[in-house]
Every structure is written in C-alpha cells, then in structure tokens.
Design a protein around this motif. Structure first.
Motif, PDB file in Angstrom:
ATOM      1  N   ALA A 133     -60.811   2.050   3.965  1.00 44.84           N
ATOM      2  CA  ALA A 133     -59.660   1.566   4.732  1.00 44.84           C
ATOM      3  C   ALA A 133     -59.573   2.295   6.071  1.00 44.84           C
ATOM      4  O   ALA A 133     -59.328   1.672   7.117  1.00 44.84           O
ATOM      5  N   ARG A 134     -59.790   3.600   6.055  1.00 46.59           N
ATOM      6  CA  ARG A 134     -59.772   4.379   7.292  1.00 46.59           C
ATOM      7  C   ARG A 134     -60.915   3.947   8.214  1.00 46.59           C
ATOM      8  O   ARG A 134     -60.750   3.883   9.429  1.00 46.59           O
ATOM      9  N   LEU A 135     -62.067   3.638   7.634  1.00 44.80           N
ATOM     10  CA  LEU A 135     -63.205   3.204   8.430  1.00 44.80           C
ATOM     11  C   LEU A 135     -62.916   1.893   9.157  1.00 44.80           C
ATOM     12  O   LEU A 135     -63.250   1.739  10.339  1.00 44.80           O
ATOM     13  N   ILE A 136     -62.292   0.949   8.470  1.00 46.80           N
ATOM     14  CA  ILE A 136     -61.962  -0.330   9.106  1.00 46.80           C
ATOM     15  C   ILE A 136     -61.008  -0.099  10.276  1.00 46.80           C
ATOM     16  O   ILE A 136     -61.157  -0.704  11.349  1.00 46.80           O
ATOM     17  N   ALA A 137     -60.035   0.773  10.084  1.00 45.61           N
ATOM     18  CA  ALA A 137     -59.115   1.081  11.182  1.00 45.61           C
ATOM     19  C   ALA A 137     -59.846   1.771  12.333  1.00 45.61           C
ATOM     20  O   ALA A 137     -59.648   1.427  13.509  1.00 45.61           O
ATOM     21  N   ASP A 138     -60.699   2.734  12.023  1.00 42.61           N
ATOM     22  CA  ASP A 138     -61.405   3.478  13.068  1.00 42.61           C
ATOM     23  C   ASP A 138     -62.304   2.574  13.896  1.00 42.61           C
ATOM     24  O   ASP A 138     -62.333   2.658  15.130  1.00 42.61           O
ATOM     25  N   ARG A 139     -63.084   1.721  13.241  1.00 39.48           N
ATOM     26  CA  ARG A 139     -64.086   0.922  13.955  1.00 39.48           C
ATOM     27  C   ARG A 139     -63.467  -0.214  14.764  1.00 39.48           C
ATOM     28  O   ARG A 139     -64.076  -0.698  15.707  1.00 39.48           O
ATOM     29  N   THR A 140     -62.274  -0.669  14.396  1.00 37.59           N
ATOM     30  CA  THR A 140     -61.654  -1.783  15.122  1.00 37.59           C
ATOM     31  C   THR A 140     -60.672  -1.303  16.191  1.00 37.59           C
ATOM     32  O   THR A 140     -60.127  -2.123  16.930  1.00 37.59           O
ATOM     33  N   ARG A 141     -60.449  -0.006  16.273  1.00 40.02           N
ATOM     34  CA  ARG A 141     -59.460   0.519  17.213  1.00 40.02           C
ATOM     35  C   ARG A 141     -59.846   0.267  18.662  1.00 40.02           C
ATOM     36  O   ARG A 141     -58.984   0.214  19.555  1.00 40.02           O
ATOM     37  N   CYS A 142     -61.129   0.096  18.950  1.00 42.16           N
ATOM     38  CA  CYS A 142     -61.580  -0.126  20.324  1.00 42.16           C
ATOM     39  C   CYS A 142     -61.286  -1.538  20.812  1.00 42.16           C
ATOM     40  O   CYS A 142     -61.406  -1.820  22.013  1.00 42.16           O
TER      41      CYS A 142
END
Length: 585
Positions: A133-142
């Motif tokens: 879940a954290r990875l999905i948030a991190d990678r889409t933040r840009c």
C-alpha cells in the motif's frame, strides 16, 4: 458450514472473528502446511489492523485543532501549514516515534483515504499488506493529481495481491509512465541534469576497517552499460582461471582505471594514437606497499591480426561504431551489438538485411564497446591473469594494467538490452520500454538507446504479451534455445525470485535423465539457488493442461509461475485458452 479450525482460519476475513481464531491456535500442533495457513491469516489480520490505525491517524489530522494555524498574516506567504505535520507531532509524542516517522504515517493515511481509496480498502480487507500500500502511494505521488493516481491504481490492484513487492514496483513504474509519458520524460530530463559521482565515504561508522563507498547517480542506461561491461569482463577473467570472486574482480577492474590513469596521465584511452600530443611522463617508482591496482599485464605484442587496433575517442576507452542490422517483420524486435564476425552487408541471413515492418515490436540495446574495459583504448588480445598475489596489489609490475576482453554469455556479446514496441521507436506511440536489469524507461530514452544498436525480432502473443518467437540476428546463432529462454523468462522462474535470466542457469523442468527434452517447453531460467531447491531441497514442479507451471513446496503448497509479459496485450485470449510457442530452430 466449515468446522475444521484450519479451514476456518484460511477462509475467515480479517477482523474480530479471525483475531479470535488466531488466539486459539496451538502452533506446535500444526503441520507445515497448516503453519503456512496460520502465517497467511496472521498477515491478513496485520494488514487489517494497519488500515484501522491509519484511519485513526487520518481522522486526527482532520480535526480543527490541527487544521488551524496561528502564523501572523505577514508570514503567511513564507509558511505553508500542513495539518499532517501538526497531527504527526501529536502522534510522535504519544507513540514515542520520531517526528519524521510519525508525520509520514499520518500523511500516508490521509493520502490513501483521499487519493487512493481502493488501495486503502484492499489493505483493510487483508488483500494488500502495508508495504505494498505504501509502495502504491510512493510511486504515484509524482503524478499530477488523484485522477492519474487512480488510473495507475486501477491498473495494478487486480493482481497486486499475488505479486511480490519487486514485481509490483516494476508494474507501478511502467503504469506511471503510461499515465503521463510527457511528465515522465520531463522528470527524467531534469533528473539527468543532477547526475553526479560522490566522494568516497567510510563504509563502516568511523571507517575503522579502511573500506569506503562511492555513490554514482545518473541515467539508468548509462549505469547499466557500466555494469554490463564490468560484469562481462569479470566473468571472462573468472572463466579464464582467476581465483578472485566476481565482486572482487568488478571492483578491481573499475579501480584499476583510476590507478592506471594516475600513472599515465590519461583517463581512459592510453593508446599512442590518442596520447601522442601530450605524452604521459614516465611514472615515478612506486613506494613499497602503495596499493596500485593492476588486473592484467599488458601483452608484449601489439594487436592481434583478428582484433585490429581501434584508437577510439580521446579520453574514452575504444568505442567503435556498431553496424545496425534491422530485422524483418514480426511482433517483436531486439537490439543487440553486431557480431564482429558477421557484420558484413553480404550477410546471407535475410532477417539481418530486411527492413523492419512498422507493425512489429522492438527491443533495443546500446552496444557495449567490445575489446577493452581498462585504460588502453585499443582492443588487444587478453593478457594473462595475474597470480593470487595480485589480490594484495604488489608494489610494482613490469607493465601497467592492460586491456580486458569482455566475456560472452551463452554465445552472446555483452549488451544493454531494451525491449520496446516498434511503434514507439517510430514515434507513433509513447509507451515505456523495458531496460533489462532496471525496469521501465521512457519512450524517449528507449529511442536514444536504439539509435546506434542492432535490432532483433521478438514475436509475442497479443492476448497476454508472452514471448512466442525469438528471432535470429545471425545466420546460425549459437545457443539459440538459451537466448530464447532468457528473452522469454527475463528473471528466474521461482515465483518470488527476480534474479536476471542472464545470470541464471537453463534448467530442464523434467530432468533430461528422466526423458525430458531440451526444447522451449521443457527449459526455463533458474537462479542457482532455486535450481538446487528444485533438485535437492524437496521442491517439485508440474505443468497443467493450460501450460501453467506450478511449484510444489515441501509443505505441500502449490504456487503458479506467472509468465513474463514481453510485448503489449492487444487482443483477448482465445476461448479455449490454448497457446502455441513457436521457436525458429
């Protein structure tokens, strides 16, 4: 109604019921199979509890006490109030977390609930763990906003539960480029301006062991070229009898460039043609114990007849241009360095001379300059590996470090490989390419790499993107089957291993001694450790009627091996699910 406690444990959704079941389990009485069921149930419950905690944090950040800011009006332009920071400080004190950790968790909670609600629901339902879940948030933040973020979320969530973190990361990076190709190229261009090499820093606190680290940060394709060339040279030396490990050889090869440059006065090329205008002074005698790095002694003879000298570019190791050989029409192309022995325009292989059709898909590679790695820029025959005393870096050598031949892997020259649709190379589309060993790259990057590379056709299934045919770029390629398997599998076929197929072994699924054939249907790439797991450690493999391969563990669990998607998916699968793998050899 399910009465077996283990079956209930396997089927129960996370929440109060599952928590009660877990509290009653006696782990010492469970079989290995049932212990895995308990582990899975515990992980579902942990994800559910993490979502509940994040919901508390988001609720806290939304309260008026943390939304308001008392900064005076004259400072308003220089101060941006963030409720997540104020709430994060509150959480930091209560849970004794660092302020940074607390604020990050509160911010993640708000982010998931507001921008990525489906990811949050998957976490609460136990289908996704907190790291994913954290990875999905991190990678889409840009991305620009919630619309694009949810586009990527919708693309990756359906199979995120069955993917490893590594595999999900690659899928996310690819979908982020697809969602905003222009933004991805712009981010890449700005980041490339900040490329750097850091100063050596102590590897251990205090530097008590005398070791250091050196950070290189720059475009992935450039560092991939450096790694590929260094690794190929190290493997060639290892195969020639060197006792040093591959890690030691890679390090000694690269640092040898620095020591040789300091001796010669030239970084990179030391060939007389390049250095005649500014000859290097004769190096002073080396003090005893000076750690001069020499890898191979320079041969006394000049270049060999079958390996002519190449002056290269001043300051850069020999960099001969590589002829391009477009391939014929097909669904996929692959770019590799041209083979020096078969680079003639009279090559009888029509696949090498015919132009590529625009309907094909392409894979491309910037070729690694063959012949040398260390300072001399002219390819010569390899020297003799030094004896074991070379590891201690003796004070003096009769000759400075010489050229190092790059090894070949299963008959293929070292290359940086990129897989990319042919319509991207022609500029018709901006879909991402795939840089081997790194992952998705922008279409612009793939085109730049393909600008001076040869192309090989890869035929893929439009229904699921899997590789069907590995085209030939030479008339009679050696190890054609191995090349097909490496291109098809990309990584080790153990479900959670992501070692590159180029560094794996080609294994028979059904052992050859038991009647297994040596063909594409019975061979795959396995990292050495998982090859041993299959052979010696009680793991087994089987293939069902749909040609899906399953690993069977010592605990009796079954896990499928998902095929790698090599090309784009452009059609629905046939109704009967039949597949045919065509291999041109």
């Amino acid at each position: 109604m399910v009465s077996n406690p283990i079956d209930r444990l396997a089927m129960a959704p996370p929440g109060a019921e599952l928590a009660a079941l877990l509290a009653c389990i006696d782990l010492t009485a469970l079989s290995p199979h049932d212990l895995i069921v308990a582990a899975q149930a515990r992980q579902r419950q942990l994800a559910h509890e993490e979502a509940a905690l994040l919901r508390v944090f988001a609720e806290l950040a939304g309260r008026p006490e943390y939304q308001r800011c008392g900064a005076p009006p004259e400072l308003a332009s220089a101060h941006m109030h963030r409720a997540v920071e104020a709430a994060g400080d509150e959480v930091s004190l209560a849970l004794r977390w660092s302020p940074g950790r607390a604020t990050a968790r509160v911010a993640l909670a708000v982010e998931l609930l507001e921008d990525l609600p489906e990811t949050f629901e998957a976490l609460a339902a136990g289908r996704l763990d907190a790291d994913k879940a954290r990875l999905i948030a991190d990678r889409t933040r840009c991305l620009a906003g919630p619309v694009q973020r949810r586009q990527v979320e919708a693309a990756v969530l359906p199979d995120a539960e069955t993917r490893t973190w590594w595999s999900l990361d690659r899928s996310l990076r690819r979908e982020v480029i697809i969602a905003d190709p222009t933004g991805a190229e712009d981010r890449r261009r700005r980041a490339a301006e900040r490329r750097y090499v850091g100063r050596p820093e102590p590897a251990a606190p205090g530097g008590e062991d005398g070791m250091a680290t050196l950070m290189l940060c720059g475009p992935a394709e450039d560092l991939a070229a450096l790694w590929t060339a260094t690794d190929a040279a190290a493997r060639h030396a290892r195969a020639s009898g060197e006792s040093r490990t591959l890690d030691q050889l890679r390090f000694d090869l690269l640092t040898g460039l620095g020591w040789t440059a300091l001796e010669s006065g030239h970084l990179g090329c030391c060939h007389p043609t390049c250095t005649a205008r500014d000859p290097a002074p004769t190096p002073a005698p080396t003090p005893a114990g000076h750690p001069r790095s020499t890898f191979l002694s320079r041969p006394a003879h000049p270049t060999t007849p079958d390996r002519p000298a190449n002056p290269g570019t001043p300051g850069i190791p020999g960099h001969p241009s590589t002829p391009r050989h477009p391939t014929s029409a097909g669904q996929m192309l692959q770019v590799r360095p041209a083979d020096r022995a078969a680079a003639d325009d009279t090559d009888p292989d029509p696949l090498r001379r015919a132009p590529a059709a625009p309907s094909a898909i392409a894979a491309s590679s910037r070729p690694v300059a063959p012949g040398t790695l260390s300072s001399p820029g002219h390819p010569t025959s390899p020297g003799t590996p030094t004896d074991s005393a070379a590891t201690a870096r003796p004070a003096a050598r009769a000759h400075p470090a010489g050229p190092v031949v790059l090894g070949r892997s299963r008959g293929e020259a070292a290359a940086v490989l990129v897989t990319v649709p042919i319509d991207v190379l022609t500029g018709a589309q901006d879909a991402p390419g795939e840089l081997a060993g790194f992952g998705p790259i922008t279409a612009g990057t793939a085109r730049r790499i393909a600008g001076d590379a040869t192309v090989r056709r890869l035929l893929t299934d439009p229904a699921d993107g899997r590789l069907l045919e590995y085209g030939r770029a030479t008339y009679a390629p050696p190890a054609g089957l191995a090349a097909h398997v490496v291109a098809r599998d990309r990584t080790c076929r153990f479900p959670t291993c992501h070692r590159p197929a180029t560094e794996s072994e080609i294994d028979h699924q059904v052992p050859f001694a038991q009647g297994g054939n040596t063909g594409p249907d019975n061979t795959w790439a396995l990292h050495g450790g998982h090859h041993r797991a299959k052979t010696w450690h009680g793991f087994a493999v089987t293939t069902d009627s749909q040609r899906t391969t399953w690993w069977i563990t010592p605990a009796g669990r079954r896990y499928p091996v998902a095929p790698e998607v090599v090309g784009p998916i452009r059609a629905r699968p046939p109704a009967d699910g039949a597949r045919q793998e065509v291999v041109p050899f």
